[in-house]
Design a protein around this motif. Structure first.
Motif, PDB file in Angstrom:
ATOM      1  N   VAL A  33      21.383 -22.888 -16.563  1.00  0.00           N
ATOM      2  CA  VAL A  33      21.475 -23.911 -17.610  1.00  0.00           C
ATOM      3  C   VAL A  33      22.756 -23.655 -18.398  1.00  0.00           C
ATOM      4  O   VAL A  33      23.042 -22.519 -18.791  1.00  0.00           O
ATOM      5  CB  VAL A  33      20.249 -23.859 -18.545  1.00  0.00           C
ATOM      6  N   ASP A  34      23.528 -24.706 -18.619  1.00  0.00           N
ATOM      7  CA  ASP A  34      24.796 -24.588 -19.331  1.00  0.00           C
ATOM      8  C   ASP A  34      24.716 -25.404 -20.633  1.00  0.00           C
ATOM      9  O   ASP A  34      24.539 -26.626 -20.595  1.00  0.00           O
ATOM     10  CB  ASP A  34      25.943 -25.092 -18.458  1.00  0.00           C
ATOM     11  N   PRO A  35      24.832 -24.755 -21.788  1.00  0.00           N
ATOM     12  CA  PRO A  35      24.930 -23.299 -21.990  1.00  0.00           C
ATOM     13  C   PRO A  35      23.550 -22.659 -21.952  1.00  0.00           C
ATOM     14  O   PRO A  35      22.551 -23.337 -22.222  1.00  0.00           O
ATOM     15  CB  PRO A  35      25.547 -23.190 -23.381  1.00  0.00           C
ATOM     16  N   PRO A  36      23.468 -21.368 -21.641  1.00  0.00           N
ATOM     17  CA  PRO A  36      22.154 -20.722 -21.576  1.00  0.00           C
ATOM     18  C   PRO A  36      21.483 -20.604 -22.938  1.00  0.00           C
ATOM     19  O   PRO A  36      20.266 -20.581 -23.021  1.00  0.00           O
ATOM     20  CB  PRO A  36      22.473 -19.339 -20.970  1.00  0.00           C
ATOM     21  N   THR A  37      22.283 -20.515 -24.012  1.00  0.00           N
ATOM     22  CA  THR A  37      21.736 -20.419 -25.372  1.00  0.00           C
ATOM     23  C   THR A  37      21.937 -21.752 -26.087  1.00  0.00           C
ATOM     24  O   THR A  37      23.052 -22.265 -26.150  1.00  0.00           O
ATOM     25  CB  THR A  37      22.424 -19.291 -26.157  1.00  0.00           C
ATOM     26  N   PHE A  38      20.871 -22.311 -26.618  1.00  0.00           N
ATOM     27  CA  PHE A  38      20.971 -23.596 -27.319  1.00  0.00           C
ATOM     28  C   PHE A  38      20.058 -23.572 -28.536  1.00  0.00           C
ATOM     29  O   PHE A  38      19.097 -22.797 -28.612  1.00  0.00           O
ATOM     30  CB  PHE A  38      20.605 -24.761 -26.398  1.00  0.00           C
ATOM     31  N   PRO A  52      12.747 -12.693 -22.377  1.00  0.00           N
ATOM     32  CA  PRO A  52      12.133 -11.635 -21.562  1.00  0.00           C
ATOM     33  C   PRO A  52      10.818 -12.049 -20.920  1.00  0.00           C
ATOM     34  O   PRO A  52      10.498 -11.620 -19.812  1.00  0.00           O
ATOM     35  CB  PRO A  52      11.935 -10.487 -22.566  1.00  0.00           C
ATOM     36  N   LEU A  53      10.056 -12.902 -21.617  1.00  0.00           N
ATOM     37  CA  LEU A  53       8.799 -13.358 -21.034  1.00  0.00           C
ATOM     38  C   LEU A  53       9.061 -14.219 -19.801  1.00  0.00           C
ATOM     39  O   LEU A  53       8.369 -14.084 -18.774  1.00  0.00           O
ATOM     40  CB  LEU A  53       8.004 -14.143 -22.076  1.00  0.00           C
ATOM     41  N   LEU A  54      10.064 -15.083 -19.875  1.00  0.00           N
ATOM     42  CA  LEU A  54      10.414 -15.908 -18.719  1.00  0.00           C
ATOM     43  C   LEU A  54      10.911 -15.033 -17.573  1.00  0.00           C
ATOM     44  O   LEU A  54      10.547 -15.239 -16.405  1.00  0.00           O
ATOM     45  CB  LEU A  54      11.477 -16.935 -19.122  1.00  0.00           C
ATOM     46  N   SER A  55      11.752 -14.050 -17.880  1.00  0.00           N
ATOM     47  CA  SER A  55      12.268 -13.158 -16.844  1.00  0.00           C
ATOM     48  C   SER A  55      11.133 -12.383 -16.178  1.00  0.00           C
ATOM     49  O   SER A  55      11.118 -12.219 -14.946  1.00  0.00           O
ATOM     50  CB  SER A  55      13.285 -12.188 -17.443  1.00  0.00           C
ATOM     51  N   ALA A  56      10.185 -11.907 -16.983  1.00  0.00           N
ATOM     52  CA  ALA A  56       9.051 -11.178 -16.420  1.00  0.00           C
ATOM     53  C   ALA A  56       8.209 -12.078 -15.520  1.00  0.00           C
ATOM     54  O   ALA A  56       7.733 -11.653 -14.459  1.00  0.00           O
ATOM     55  CB  ALA A  56       8.187 -10.609 -17.550  1.00  0.00           C
ATOM     56  N   ARG A  57       8.053 -13.327 -15.945  1.00  0.00           N
ATOM     57  CA  ARG A  57       7.257 -14.251 -15.126  1.00  0.00           C
ATOM     58  C   ARG A  57       7.961 -14.560 -13.809  1.00  0.00           C
ATOM     59  O   ARG A  57       7.324 -14.638 -12.753  1.00  0.00           O
ATOM     60  CB  ARG A  57       7.031 -15.547 -15.921  1.00  0.00           C
ATOM     61  N   ASP A  77      18.382 -17.682 -19.518  1.00  0.00           N
ATOM     62  CA  ASP A  77      19.297 -17.259 -18.455  1.00  0.00           C
ATOM     63  C   ASP A  77      18.557 -16.326 -17.499  1.00  0.00           C
ATOM     64  O   ASP A  77      18.921 -15.149 -17.340  1.00  0.00           O
ATOM     65  CB  ASP A  77      20.518 -16.557 -19.065  1.00  0.00           C
ATOM     66  N   PRO A  78      17.490 -16.823 -16.868  1.00  0.00           N
ATOM     67  CA  PRO A  78      16.669 -15.937 -16.035  1.00  0.00           C
ATOM     68  C   PRO A  78      17.298 -15.698 -14.665  1.00  0.00           C
ATOM     69  O   PRO A  78      18.248 -16.379 -14.254  1.00  0.00           O
ATOM     70  CB  PRO A  78      15.370 -16.730 -15.904  1.00  0.00           C
ATOM     71  N   GLU A  79      16.749 -14.720 -13.971  1.00  0.00           N
ATOM     72  CA  GLU A  79      17.145 -14.473 -12.589  1.00  0.00           C
ATOM     73  C   GLU A  79      16.684 -15.646 -11.720  1.00  0.00           C
ATOM     74  O   GLU A  79      15.654 -16.261 -11.996  1.00  0.00           O
ATOM     75  CB  GLU A  79      16.514 -13.169 -12.087  1.00  0.00           C
ATOM     76  N   PRO A  80      17.449 -15.965 -10.686  1.00  0.00           N
ATOM     77  CA  PRO A  80      17.036 -17.085  -9.827  1.00  0.00           C
ATOM     78  C   PRO A  80      15.773 -16.750  -9.034  1.00  0.00           C
ATOM     79  O   PRO A  80      15.458 -15.578  -8.805  1.00  0.00           O
ATOM     80  CB  PRO A  80      18.244 -17.269  -8.893  1.00  0.00           C
ATOM     81  N   ILE A  81      15.079 -17.779  -8.649  1.00  0.00           N
ATOM     82  CA  ILE A  81      13.893 -17.602  -7.810  1.00  0.00           C
ATOM     83  C   ILE A  81      14.359 -17.163  -6.420  1.00  0.00           C
ATOM     84  O   ILE A  81      15.178 -17.844  -5.786  1.00  0.00           O
ATOM     85  CB  ILE A  81      13.078 -18.902  -7.714  1.00  0.00           C
ATOM     86  N   SER A  82      13.865 -16.040  -5.960  1.00  0.00           N
ATOM     87  CA  SER A  82      14.345 -15.484  -4.692  1.00  0.00           C
ATOM     88  C   SER A  82      13.822 -16.275  -3.504  1.00  0.00           C
ATOM     89  O   SER A  82      12.756 -16.903  -3.572  1.00  0.00           O
ATOM     90  CB  SER A  82      13.914 -14.022  -4.568  1.00  0.00           C
ATOM     91  N   THR A  90      10.815 -27.394 -23.433  1.00  0.00           N
ATOM     92  CA  THR A  90      10.170 -27.544 -22.128  1.00  0.00           C
ATOM     93  C   THR A  90      11.140 -28.076 -21.081  1.00  0.00           C
ATOM     94  O   THR A  90      11.200 -27.576 -19.951  1.00  0.00           O
ATOM     95  CB  THR A  90       8.970 -28.495 -22.251  1.00  0.00           C
ATOM     96  N   THR A  91      11.930 -29.090 -21.447  1.00  0.00           N
ATOM     97  CA  THR A  91      12.874 -29.674 -20.490  1.00  0.00           C
ATOM     98  C   THR A  91      13.888 -28.650 -20.010  1.00  0.00           C
ATOM     99  O   THR A  91      14.139 -28.507 -18.800  1.00  0.00           O
ATOM    100  CB  THR A  91      13.598 -30.866 -21.143  1.00  0.00           C
ATOM    101  N   ARG A  92      14.471 -27.909 -20.954  1.00  0.00           N
ATOM    102  CA  ARG A  92      15.469 -26.903 -20.567  1.00  0.00           C
ATOM    103  C   ARG A  92      14.817 -25.746 -19.807  1.00  0.00           C
ATOM    104  O   ARG A  92      15.427 -25.153 -18.912  1.00  0.00           O
ATOM    105  CB  ARG A  92      16.174 -26.370 -21.812  1.00  0.00           C
ATOM    106  N   LEU A  93      13.592 -25.432 -20.150  1.00  0.00           N
ATOM    107  CA  LEU A  93      12.891 -24.349 -19.463  1.00  0.00           C
ATOM    108  C   LEU A  93      12.648 -24.710 -18.001  1.00  0.00           C
ATOM    109  O   LEU A  93      12.843 -23.886 -17.094  1.00  0.00           O
ATOM    110  CB  LEU A  93      11.563 -24.076 -20.170  1.00  0.00           C
ATOM    111  N   LEU A  94      12.252 -25.951 -17.738  1.00  0.00           N
ATOM    112  CA  LEU A  94      12.052 -26.393 -16.352  1.00  0.00           C
ATOM    113  C   LEU A  94      13.378 -26.453 -15.602  1.00  0.00           C
ATOM    114  O   LEU A  94      13.437 -26.137 -14.405  1.00  0.00           O
ATOM    115  CB  LEU A  94      11.367 -27.762 -16.339  1.00  0.00           C
ATOM    116  N   GLN A  95      14.441 -26.856 -16.298  1.00  0.00           N
ATOM    117  CA  GLN A  95      15.755 -26.895 -15.655  1.00  0.00           C
ATOM    118  C   GLN A  95      16.231 -25.494 -15.276  1.00  0.00           C
ATOM    119  O   GLN A  95      16.872 -25.312 -14.237  1.00  0.00           O
ATOM    120  CB  GLN A  95      16.766 -27.545 -16.593  1.00  0.00           C
ATOM    121  N   SER A  96      15.921 -24.496 -16.102  1.00  0.00           N
ATOM    122  CA  SER A  96      16.367 -23.131 -15.813  1.00  0.00           C
ATOM    123  C   SER A  96      15.712 -22.570 -14.558  1.00  0.00           C
ATOM    124  O   SER A  96      16.227 -21.637 -13.945  1.00  0.00           O
ATOM    125  CB  SER A  96      16.072 -22.225 -17.006  1.00  0.00           C
ATOM    126  N   LEU A  97      14.573 -23.133 -14.147  1.00  0.00           N
ATOM    127  CA  LEU A  97      13.926 -22.660 -12.926  1.00  0.00           C
ATOM    128  C   LEU A  97      14.640 -23.152 -11.677  1.00  0.00           C
ATOM    129  O   LEU A  97      14.532 -22.530 -10.610  1.00  0.00           O
ATOM    130  CB  LEU A  97      12.457 -23.125 -12.896  1.00  0.00           C
TER     131      LEU A  97
END
Length: 532
Positions: A111-116, A492-497, A136-141, A100-107
């Motif tokens: 996140v370094d590194p993207p894979t953990f 992929p679910l995060l990227s789709a969201r 490693d999602p796309e940034p929020i536009s 959860t912590t890394r997921l919120l940070q990726s928004l």
């Protein structure tokens, strides 16, 4: 009569003496019995010093026969197995990470590194199996800012100053020009009805004024008043030719009527025009709040995305925690099962066999009023005063009873819960000692059967412990591999969201631009309505 009384007294004294003798006899008997039991315990401990070394050496040979380099005892085997399981459980616990912590940070950014790694454990070959998550999602536009041209609105009138002056100063001109202007504006299907009504009300006002002048002669009624009260008091009119003097009241009445109507018209025009500037003011407000609105659009969808990430991350963390807990419970199960194998039927059967043989020697095994203790014959000297030479039989029965009770209690304890390996080893030693010191009450092959049972138990526990260790390792790695497969869908679910959030941000930005265009168009129509 005296003889009978004397005989009764003598019998009473004799019975009392017999009672006192038996009390003293019993006290002495119990004292001797306690001393003999202590001596028997000392003798038993002496037998232990002789029996246990040989038994322990034989047990060591049994374990060495299984693996010369492996565990040398049941305690060592259990300790090695527990150490392996505990190392794996510790490894799993230390490798556990929150998603959860890394997921919120990726928004908020990369996140370094993207894979953990969120969970890992060694496999049977010593390699590390990991459950990884890639974030490693796309940034929020950022919402697209509306162009400055959308806020630009030219309010310059298309009519000349002459026409506009005629409108304000001449009611007839306003009726003509304004009516034509409103008719032209009404061609727009989206022009607000209220704007048309407000602008048309000014034309109606002039029409009412013209009708009132024609029908009631209001302007003509002003001429006598002006001629009587205004013209005589102005010296300038005396210098005018008589013709102009006669026309002066009419001219002044016309000018006054026109100025009054023009003033009322202009006042109402300015008031209504100001009331119709709502969308012009709204357009200015939209321009001033542009940055705030754009930031609010992005922040709104980012907050919704954070809320979703919090829930989804909690689900993923629960899956990681469930896998770690499952591995821990599996390790505890295998450790408990190893201990239960040490208390296998091989041990319990031999213990029950010895217990049954000892119980058969006890008086309570017969279930009769007359038993071996009460029917045992003793000498008159023992009846007169206890003699240790004639108490060996009772001491042996007491030792049998103590051994039988100990075996039964221990067997019942081993059948409940998780037995302790040390207690199991001690129980084996106790059985070996009983087989030695109570050999006369047990079958001849008791000691050999104990050695055979222990050897078979050592072989079985050694082989099953190795198999359980491998099974635990494989099951743990399989659960982590399954977890890794589940976590693969997170990226992929995060990227789709995030893509959906970006689409909504784009839609809200387009809605904001549409609001600007709508406000500008309404402001243009309002300005157009009062253009003349």
């Amino acid at each position: 009569m005296n003889f009978i009384s004397s005989a009764f007294v003598l019998l009473s004294v004799a019975s009392l003496s017999f009672f006192v003798h038996k009390v003293l006899w019993l006290v002495r008997y119990k004292k001797l019995q306690r001393m003999l039991m202590e001596d028997a315990d000392v003798a038993m401990r002496g037998s232990e010093d002789t029996v246990l070394p040989a038994w322990e050496a034989a047990c060591g040979d049994c374990w060495r026969a299984q693996d010369a380099q492996g565990a040398k005892s049941a305690d060592a085997l259990a300790k090695d197995f527990d150490d392996y399981v505990e190392r794996t459980l510790t490894w799993v616990k230390r490798s556990s990470r929150s998603i959860t912590t890394r997921l919120l940070q990726s928004l908020d950014g990369p996140v370094d590194p993207p894979t953990f790694t969120v969970l890992e454990a060694p496999d049977p070959e010593g390699k590390v199996v990991r459950a990884d998550v890639t974030l490693d999602p796309e940034p929020i536009s950022e919402p697209e800012a509306p162009a400055d041209s959308l806020f630009e609105l030219s309010l310059k009138s298309r009519y000349s100053w002459l026409k506009r002056a005629l409108v304000f100063c001449a009611g007839i001109a306003d009726v003509v020009y304004s009516s034509q202007h409103i008719a032209t504006m009404s061609q727009y299907t989206h022009v607000p009805t209220g704007v048309i009504v407000r602008r048309l009300s000014l034309v109606v006002l002039l029409v009412v004024g013209i009708v009132a002048e024609v029908a009631f002669g209001l302007r003509a009624a002003l001429e006598p008043v002006i001629a009587k009260h205004l013209v005589p008091h102005i010296p300038l009119f005396d210098k005018l030719p008589p013709h102009w003097q006669n026309q002066a009241p009419s001219v002044i009445a016309l000018i006054g009527w026109t100025l009054g109507l023009a003033t009322l018209y202009l006042t109402l025009f300015l008031w209504m025009r100001r009331q119709s500037h709502h969308n012009i003011t709204l357009l200015k407000t939209l321009r001033e709040d542009r940055e705030t609105r754009l930031a609010a659009i992005r922040e709104t969808h980012l907050d919704e995305l954070r809320e979703w990430a919090q829930d989804y991350g909690g689900t993923l963390d629960a899956a990681v925690e469930l896998t770690a807990r499952h591995i821990r419970m599996l390790g505890e199960h295998y450790m408990q099962r190893l201990r239960q194998r040490f208390a296998d039927r091989l041990l319990l059967d031999e213990a029950e066999r010895i217990s049954a043989a000892l119980f058969s020697r006890l008086p309570e095994a017969e279930g009769k009023l007359q038993d071996k203790v009460t029917t045992q014959r003793h000498s008159w000297r023992h009846a007169l005063w206890p003699r240790t030479a004639e108490m060996d039989f009772v001491i042996r029965l007491a030792q049998y009873r103590r051994a039988w009770q100990h075996i039964e209690l221990t067997v019942n304890e081993l059948r409940r819960g998780t037995p302790d390996v040390t207690e199991i080893n001690e129980f084996w030693c106790d059985l070996a000692v009983y087989a030695s010191i109570h050999a006369e009450a047990l079958p001849e092959d008791t000691t050999s059967r104990l050695h055979a049972a222990y050897r078979a138990l050592a072989e079985r526990c050694h082989n099953l412990a190795a198999r359980d260790q491998d099974a635990f390792s494989r099951a743990s790695t399989e659960m982590i591999v399954n977890l890794d497969e589940q976590l693969t869908a997170a990226a992929p679910l995060l990227s789709a969201r995030i893509e959906l959030a970006n689409q909504r941000i784009t839609a809200d930005a387009a809605r904001y631009q549409a609001e600007i265009i709508r406000a500008r168009e309404r402001a243009r129509l309002e300005a157009m309505a009062f253009e003349i």
